[in-house]
Design an enzyme around this catalytic site. Structure first.
Site, mmCIF file in Angstrom:
data_model
loop_
_atom_site.group_PDB
_atom_site.id
_atom_site.type_symbol
_atom_site.label_atom_id
_atom_site.label_comp_id
_atom_site.label_asym_id
_atom_site.label_seq_id
_atom_site.Cartn_x
_atom_site.Cartn_y
_atom_site.Cartn_z
ATOM 1 C CE LYS A 149 6.592 3.722 -10.119
ATOM 2 N NZ LYS A 149 6.099 2.843 -9.055
ATOM 3 C CB ILE A 203 5.913 -4.958 -7.891
ATOM 4 C CG1 ILE A 203 5.425 -3.934 -6.863
ATOM 5 C CG2 ILE A 203 7.430 -5.114 -7.805
ATOM 6 C CD1 ILE A 203 5.585 -4.349 -5.415
ATOM 7 C CG HIS A 256 -6.689 22.636 -28.171
ATOM 8 N ND1 HIS A 256 -6.958 21.330 -28.503
ATOM 9 C CD2 HIS A 256 -6.136 23.217 -29.272
ATOM 10 C CE1 HIS A 256 -6.587 21.125 -29.758
ATOM 11 N NE2 HIS A 256 -6.090 22.252 -30.244
HETATM 12 C C1 LIG Z 1 8.651 -1.886 -5.925
HETATM 13 C C2 LIG Z 1 7.510 -1.133 -5.313
HETATM 14 C C3 LIG Z 1 6.937 -0.090 -5.989
HETATM 15 C C4 LIG Z 1 5.892 0.625 -5.428
HETATM 16 N N1 LIG Z 1 5.362 1.646 -6.137
HETATM 17 C C5 LIG Z 1 4.362 2.360 -5.599
HETATM 18 C C6 LIG Z 1 3.826 3.474 -6.291
HETATM 19 O O1 LIG Z 1 4.257 3.802 -7.395
HETATM 20 N N2 LIG Z 1 2.849 4.186 -5.697
HETATM 21 C C7 LIG Z 1 2.345 3.842 -4.466
HETATM 22 O O2 LIG Z 1 1.453 4.517 -3.973
HETATM 23 N N3 LIG Z 1 2.833 2.793 -3.787
HETATM 24 C C8 LIG Z 1 3.824 2.043 -4.323
HETATM 25 N N4 LIG Z 1 4.348 1.013 -3.611
HETATM 26 C C9 LIG Z 1 3.767 0.701 -2.288
HETATM 27 C C10 LIG Z 1 4.291 1.671 -1.227
HETATM 28 O O3 LIG Z 1 5.687 1.586 -1.181
HETATM 29 C C11 LIG Z 1 3.676 1.332 0.119
HETATM 30 O O4 LIG Z 1 2.284 1.294 0.008
HETATM 31 C C12 LIG Z 1 4.045 2.384 1.157
HETATM 32 O O5 LIG Z 1 5.435 2.474 1.305
HETATM 33 C C13 LIG Z 1 3.404 2.046 2.496
HETATM 34 O O6 LIG Z 1 3.768 3.011 3.430
HETATM 35 P P1 LIG Z 1 3.816 2.665 4.981
HETATM 36 O O7 LIG Z 1 4.255 3.907 5.656
HETATM 37 O O8 LIG Z 1 2.565 2.035 5.408
HETATM 38 O O9 LIG Z 1 4.923 1.519 5.140
HETATM 39 P P2 LIG Z 1 6.424 1.396 4.654
HETATM 40 O O10 LIG Z 1 6.746 2.315 3.559
HETATM 41 O O11 LIG Z 1 6.659 -0.057 4.445
HETATM 42 O O12 LIG Z 1 7.257 1.905 5.913
HETATM 43 C C14 LIG Z 1 7.235 1.237 7.123
HETATM 44 C C15 LIG Z 1 8.525 1.548 7.852
HETATM 45 O O13 LIG Z 1 8.414 1.070 9.175
HETATM 46 C C16 LIG Z 1 9.662 0.520 9.578
HETATM 47 N N5 LIG Z 1 9.399 -0.433 10.658
HETATM 48 C C17 LIG Z 1 8.744 -1.602 10.598
HETATM 49 N N6 LIG Z 1 8.625 -2.133 11.839
HETATM 50 C C18 LIG Z 1 9.243 -1.272 12.681
HETATM 51 C C19 LIG Z 1 9.435 -1.270 14.082
HETATM 52 N N7 LIG Z 1 8.927 -2.211 14.862
HETATM 53 N N8 LIG Z 1 10.125 -0.245 14.604
HETATM 54 C C20 LIG Z 1 10.630 0.775 13.836
HETATM 55 N N9 LIG Z 1 10.438 0.817 12.495
HETATM 56 C C21 LIG Z 1 9.748 -0.195 11.942
HETATM 57 C C22 LIG Z 1 10.170 -0.151 8.308
HETATM 58 O O14 LIG Z 1 11.569 -0.302 8.371
HETATM 59 C C23 LIG Z 1 9.724 0.835 7.239
HETATM 60 O O15 LIG Z 1 10.728 1.772 6.974
HETATM 61 C C24 LIG Z 1 5.412 0.288 -4.141
HETATM 62 C C25 LIG Z 1 5.991 -0.758 -3.432
HETATM 63 C C26 LIG Z 1 7.032 -1.463 -4.003
HETATM 64 C C27 LIG Z 1 7.654 -2.578 -3.213
#
Ligand SMILES: Cc1cc2nc3c(=O)[nH]c(=O)nc-3n(C[C@H](O)[C@H](O)[C@H](O)COP(=O)(O)OP(=O)(O)OC[C@H]3O[C@@H](n4cnc5c(N)ncnc54)[C@H](O)[C@@H]3O)c2cc1C
Length: 474
Positions: free
Chosen positions: A60, A193, A453
């Site tokens: 963003k 994306i 408005h």
């Molecule tokens: C380019 C891009 C743009 C996006 N834009 C948007 C948007 O505008 N709005 C939106 O809502 N979503 C967006 N998303 C999606 C959003 O980023 C994800 O849906 C969100 O981050 C998911 O959150 P999460 O906590 O499930 O996982 P993640 O954010 O993926 O976090 C998981 C974390 O767990 C850690 N991890 C994994 N395995 C282990 C382990 N065994 N031990 C310790 N740590 C571990 C990883 O390193 C990571 O940091 C975008 C994604 C991308 C790639």
């Protein structure tokens, strides 16, 4: 020595860090472990997951800078502003983005301190069951927790035989760090994306060619929105190609050559300076040692959960991108709060039917609830209120007359079943529709609410009026 916690959260993305904060607020002794390679100045992994480090937030920031650049180059003159030919300093744009990421990720560490969440740097993997909980190895440390919340998120899906080096061939990580405007940028995948990254580099002057395997743009969106988006994005210069089959991809230090067949089966070759592969995300379940404890995954590698994010193991929960449902940060956060509250004996809740979708192109695209085509398939008769932004004074004033709001209300009960927006401010406007729908609101409810408005929210108001064929300004 084994560290004992009430709750261990594995993964510090939006799902995990929010779950940890809420759990600590509810009085649990909580830890959150994180193992990503994005180090902070102390050399520790940054919190915030994909979203803050290589997803929502950095994308963003780049979208904003490129939007301003495009406005300065193309739209200022119409308003009597002359600035000459604007120049873009890409390294500075990237540095600004990186600075925002650093501030926000450090902010989460601050929130952990404030809420007394223990941060554990290291990869979390199940070891086995303990007397009253779970044994997890976090790096070299032994941890025991009564409850474990898995929030390990997702990673970019790569294509076989297309190695990603994040220099010439990029996934989301490299795409957010491109250090110069490519002359020609190829993108595989016209999903959210692909469209957002394509918009950034198109606005900055790249020729952008998007190759999509599906038959058309945004199949999950309402049909009218998808059509309008295709029209507008094509007009902006994105070269969108559908029904494409990708063949051999050859990358060198200078560029990339992509062989593909077009929708008619004709063999084509695309030469580009860079390639972004954006063909979806895969859940991060490898390395959790799931099999050793019998944690059930589905055929796509996602952790199987019920509506409350309970896995098949007692005291083990999973949230966010690693489970079913839309891969969105706000959905992950909602599930994080829900699970922490359920563990505390409260009525945690996450309504998967009302998770808003947003695409941050210009104009923005946002929707909630059912599309017109879904309602047709379900045999539900609906009223449609559709109002263009062109009819709104504020939209004209800010130079953003493109797009429309389309509201779908049940023909019998008037309950709002879906709201679909393509237009300026759609990402914020959708919140009103979500609120109305969470309260089971009718189009008449929105129609009878006074909207300031001149604002863009009046388009939503008029769409509600239009459901009853009584729009006042269109
Ligand atoms: C380019 C891009 C743009 C996006 N834009 C948007 C948007 O505008 N709005 C939106 O809502 N979503 C967006 N998303 C999606 C959003 O980023 C994800 O849906 C969100 O981050 C998911 O959150 P999460 O906590 O499930 O996982 P993640 O954010 O993926 O976090 C998981 C974390 O767990 C850690 N991890 C994994 N395995 C282990 C382990 N065994 N031990 C310790 N740590 C571990 C990883 O390193 C990571 O940091 C975008 C994604 C991308 C790639």
């Amino acid at each position: 020595m084994t560290q004992q916690f009430d709750i261990l959260v594995i993964g510090g993305g939006p799902g995990g860090y929010v779950a940890a904060i809420r759990a600590a607020q509810l009085g649990f002794k909580t830890a959150c472990c994180e193992s990503n390679p994005y180090a902070d100045p102390k050399g520790e992994p940054r919190l915030g997951g994909t979203c803050l480090n290589v997803g929502c937030i950095p994308s963003k920031a780049l979208l904003h800078t490129s939007h301003l650049f495009h406005e300065a180059a193309h739209d200022f003159a119409e308003q009597g502003i002359s600035v000459g030919t604007p120049k873009i300093d890409v390294p500075k744009m990237i540095a600004r983005k990186t600075d925002i990421v650093s501030k926000l990720t450090a902010g989460i560490k601050g929130l952990f301190k404030k809420n007394k969440v223990t941060f554990l740097a290291g990869h979390g993997a199940f070891v086995g069951k303990s007397a009253d909980g779970w044994k997890v190895a976090v790096g070299k440390e032994a941890v025991e927790a009564r409850q474990v919340i898995i929030a390990t998120g997702s990673s970019a899906r790569h294509l076989p035989d297309i190695p990603v080096d994040n220099q010439i061939v990029c996934d989301n990580i490299g795409a957010l760090d491109i250090n110069a405007v490519p002359k020609k940028l190829a993108i595989i995948g016209a999903g959210v994306i692909g469209l957002e990254m394509g918009s950034v580099w198109k606005r900055l002057g790249a020729e952008v060619v998007i190759l999509e395997g599906g038959a058309d743009l945004l199949p999950a969106a309402d049909i009218d929105i998808a059509k309008e988006a295709k029209k507008i994005l094509t007009k902006q210069g994105l070269d969108l190609n559908f029904g494409v089959r990708i063949g051999a991809v050859k990358a060198s230090k200078k560029g990339v050559s992509i062989a593909y067949t077009d929708k008619d089966g004709k063999a084509e070759k695309l030469e580009a300076d860079r390639l972004i592969v954006s063909v979806g995300r895969v859940p991060n379940t490898e390395g959790l040692n799931a099999a050793a404890v019998g944690l059930k995954l589905n055929e796509r590698g996602m952790i199987e959960v019920d509506a409350h994010c309970k896995t098949n193991l007692s005291g083990v929960w999973a949230i966010g991108d690693v489970v079913r449902g839309p891969m969105l940060a706000h959905k992950a956060m909602e599930e994080g709060v829900m699970v922490a509250e359920i563990i505390a004996g409260q009525a945690g809740h996450c309504n998967l039917d009302l998770i808003p979708s947003v695409i941050y192109t210009t104009p923005e695209i946002a929707w909630i609830g059912k599309t017109e085509q879904q309602l047709k398939t379900d045999g539900i008769a609906c009223k449609i209120g559709k109002i263009p932004f062109m009819a709104n004074g504020r939209a004209l004033g800010i130079g953003a007359p493109e797009g429309f709001v389309k509201m779908l209300a049940d023909a019998r009960t008037d309950r709002i079943l879906g709201v679909h927006i393509i237009g300026a401010g759609a990402s914020d406007l959708i919140a009103e529709a979500v609120t109305a729908m969470e309260f089971a609101g009718a189009s008449e409810d929105l129609a009878r609410i006074c909207h300031a408005h001149p604002t863009l929210s009046e388009v939503l108001h008029e769409a509600a009026l239009a459901c009853d064929k009584r729009a006042l300004h269109f």
